[in-house]
Design an enzyme around this catalytic site. Structure first.
Site, short mmCIF file in Angstrom:
data_model
loop_
_atom_site.label_atom_id
_atom_site.label_comp_id
_atom_site.label_asym_id
_atom_site.label_seq_id
_atom_site.Cartn_x
_atom_site.Cartn_y
_atom_site.Cartn_z
N LYS A 175 0.73 -1.66 0.00
CA LYS A 175 -0.06 0.25 0.33
C LYS A 175 0.83 1.83 -0.19
O LYS A 175 1.74 1.20 0.91
CB LYS A 175 -1.12 -0.02 1.40
CG LYS A 175 -2.21 0.27 1.03
CD LYS A 175 -2.91 0.40 2.43
CE LYS A 175 -4.40 1.28 2.08
NZ LYS A 175 -5.21 1.05 3.25
N VAL A 176 0.38 1.72 -1.40
CA VAL A 176 1.57 3.14 -1.59
C VAL A 176 0.95 4.27 -0.81
O VAL A 176 -0.22 4.67 -1.85
CB VAL A 176 2.08 3.14 -2.52
CG1 VAL A 176 3.02 4.21 -2.71
CG2 VAL A 176 3.41 1.73 -2.20
#
Ligand code: G3P
Length: 218
Positions: free
Chosen positions: A87-88
């Site tokens: 997750k970015v």
């Protein structure tokens, strides 16, 4: 529509998984902190524990905000388990990192999406998921579900394979609205998922069936 649970609480993840309808889990640094998971090693072990409960994707968020840091952290997270999705955050360095991860076959979830343009950049970089935050937009008198709908339509029009993962879902009504909007996934608190079960006519109908059965069978 797929159901993910938005928590790092293992008991809630088990309860949702036991229902038999859970497709994955999303976490974020706030949710990990809420469970008191401190230190990199404990956090990584916790992600593996989650992967051992559910059979679907598990989003694990990077803390770094610079490109090199995100790559290092994301590669370490992806190596923990094949179902980890990195997750970015939707910032410039994050979009670059998503492009890099895409090239390496590492799946990503671009988080903190609040506009259609942000979703477009993430999809062009090859994100597996984009996460528009429904509740947080509603909080500031904007329309979170409308954003989900517009992203869904944009991805269909341009044939992007990126999935729309509606996040910051706060209640059962949000889930119903995500269905109408065509979201691929809704990540929800356990209470919102359980709210789907509730209907007074189900309760009164079941009570009547059991009472009638008892009248005849004792
Ligand atoms: O999936 C994102 C979510 O955890 C944020 O939810 O309720 O803090 O806006 P909320």
């Amino acid at each position: 529509m797929k159901f993910f649970i938005d928590t790092a609480n293992l008991e809630q993840i088990k309860e949702a998984n036991d229902l038999g309808v859970l497709d994955g889990v999303t976490t974020n640094p706030s949710l990990m902190a809420k469970e008191g998971i401190k230190g990199v090693e404990n956090q990584r072990k916790h992600y593996v524990d989650i992967c051992n409960i559910v059979s679907g994707d598990v989003s694990a968020e990077v803390i770094a905000t610079d490109y090199e840091g995100m790559i290092k952290e994301g590669e370490a997270l992806a190596a923990l388990h094949p179902r980890i999705v990195v997750k970015v955050p939707c910032i410039a360095e994050g979009i670059k990192a998503i492009k890099y991860f895409t090239g390496k076959g590492i799946r990503t979830n671009c988080t903190l999406i609040f506009s259609q343009g942000q979703a477009l950049l993430a999809a062009k970089a090859g994100a597996t998921y984009v996460s528009p935050f429904v509740g947080r937009l509603d909080d500031i008198c904007s329309d979170g579900i409308d954003l989900v709908r517009r992203i869904v339509e944009m991805f269909a029009f341009y044939d992007f394979k990126t999935q729309v993962l509606a996040a910051s879902i706060r209640n059962t009504q949000h889930i119903m609205q995500c269905i109408d909007a065509g979201a691929d996934v809704a990540t929800c608190p356990l209470s919102a998922i359980k709210g789907l079960l509730k209907h007074p006519l189900t309760d009164s109908g079941l009570a009547q069936f059991l009472a009638d059965y008892k009248k005849v069978n004792g």
